[in-house]
Design a protein around this motif. Structure first.
Motif, PDB file in Angstrom:
ATOM      1  N   GLU A  14      10.921   1.540 -84.026  1.00  0.00           N
ATOM      2  CA  GLU A  14      11.632   2.497 -84.864  1.00  0.00           C
ATOM      3  C   GLU A  14      12.436   3.506 -84.053  1.00  0.00           C
ATOM      4  O   GLU A  14      12.969   4.461 -84.603  1.00  0.00           O
ATOM      5  CB  GLU A  14      10.625   3.237 -85.751  1.00  0.00           C
ATOM      6  N   ALA A  15      12.523   3.295 -82.740  1.00  0.00           N
ATOM      7  CA  ALA A  15      13.279   4.208 -81.881  1.00  0.00           C
ATOM      8  C   ALA A  15      14.769   4.042 -82.148  1.00  0.00           C
ATOM      9  O   ALA A  15      15.238   2.943 -82.450  1.00  0.00           O
ATOM     10  CB  ALA A  15      12.984   3.902 -80.412  1.00  0.00           C
ATOM     11  N   PRO A  16      15.525   5.126 -82.052  1.00  0.00           N
ATOM     12  CA  PRO A  16      16.972   5.010 -82.229  1.00  0.00           C
ATOM     13  C   PRO A  16      17.571   4.137 -81.128  1.00  0.00           C
ATOM     14  O   PRO A  16      17.127   4.198 -79.980  1.00  0.00           O
ATOM     15  CB  PRO A  16      17.472   6.452 -82.145  1.00  0.00           C
ATOM     16  N   PRO A  17      18.570   3.302 -81.456  1.00  0.00           N
ATOM     17  CA  PRO A  17      19.106   2.369 -80.458  1.00  0.00           C
ATOM     18  C   PRO A  17      19.781   3.067 -79.273  1.00  0.00           C
ATOM     19  O   PRO A  17      19.619   2.650 -78.141  1.00  0.00           O
ATOM     20  CB  PRO A  17      20.109   1.527 -81.244  1.00  0.00           C
ATOM     21  N   ASN A  18      20.544   4.101 -79.509  1.00  0.00           N
ATOM     22  CA  ASN A  18      21.230   4.817 -78.436  1.00  0.00           C
ATOM     23  C   ASN A  18      21.014   6.318 -78.621  1.00  0.00           C
ATOM     24  O   ASN A  18      21.877   7.014 -79.139  1.00  0.00           O
ATOM     25  CB  ASN A  18      22.731   4.513 -78.439  1.00  0.00           C
ATOM     26  N   PRO A  19      19.860   6.841 -78.178  1.00  0.00           N
ATOM     27  CA  PRO A  19      19.622   8.270 -78.375  1.00  0.00           C
ATOM     28  C   PRO A  19      20.558   9.109 -77.509  1.00  0.00           C
ATOM     29  O   PRO A  19      20.921   8.722 -76.397  1.00  0.00           O
ATOM     30  CB  PRO A  19      18.169   8.451 -77.949  1.00  0.00           C
ATOM     31  N   SER A  20      20.960  10.243 -78.045  1.00  0.00           N
ATOM     32  CA  SER A  20      21.862  11.124 -77.306  1.00  0.00           C
ATOM     33  C   SER A  20      21.117  11.823 -76.170  1.00  0.00           C
ATOM     34  O   SER A  20      19.889  11.808 -76.105  1.00  0.00           O
ATOM     35  CB  SER A  20      22.453  12.172 -78.256  1.00  0.00           C
TER      36      SER A  20
END
Length: 94
Positions: A14-20
């Motif tokens: 569930e982690a964001p694909p490209n975290p800022s």
């Protein structure tokens, strides 16, 4: 939420694909170990002693930024201690 849960939030399904960069920095700051946060608090106290004697405004701004990061990290550690989960301190049973 313990450190393992924070790590799973970064690498799990569930982690964001490209975290800022801000998101990664926020997660890193909240997942610091209590030992590191203790040293941050000690360093902040030392900076406070130096800051009271420094007339340079740039140095005071940099110290204030570090103090703010220390407060956020301290709140993160206290929040992890207060939430139930794996790896918490256990009371001795009689």
């Amino acid at each position: 939420m313990d450190l393992l849960t924070y790590k799973e939030a970064e690498t799990g399904p569930e982690a964001p694909p490209n975290p800022s960069l801000g998101h990664r920095a926020w997660r890193w700051l909240l997942s610091l170990s209590p030992t590191v946060v203790t040293f941050m608090v000690a360093f902040s106290v030392g900076l406070g002693m130096v800051g009271a004697q420094t007339p340079n405004m740039t140095a005071l701004v940099l110290m204030a930024i570090f103090w703010g990061l220390t407060v956020i990290a301290l709140v993160g550690v206290v929040a992890r201690w207060m939430t139930p989960g794996r790896g918490r301190h256990r009371m001795a049973a009689s």
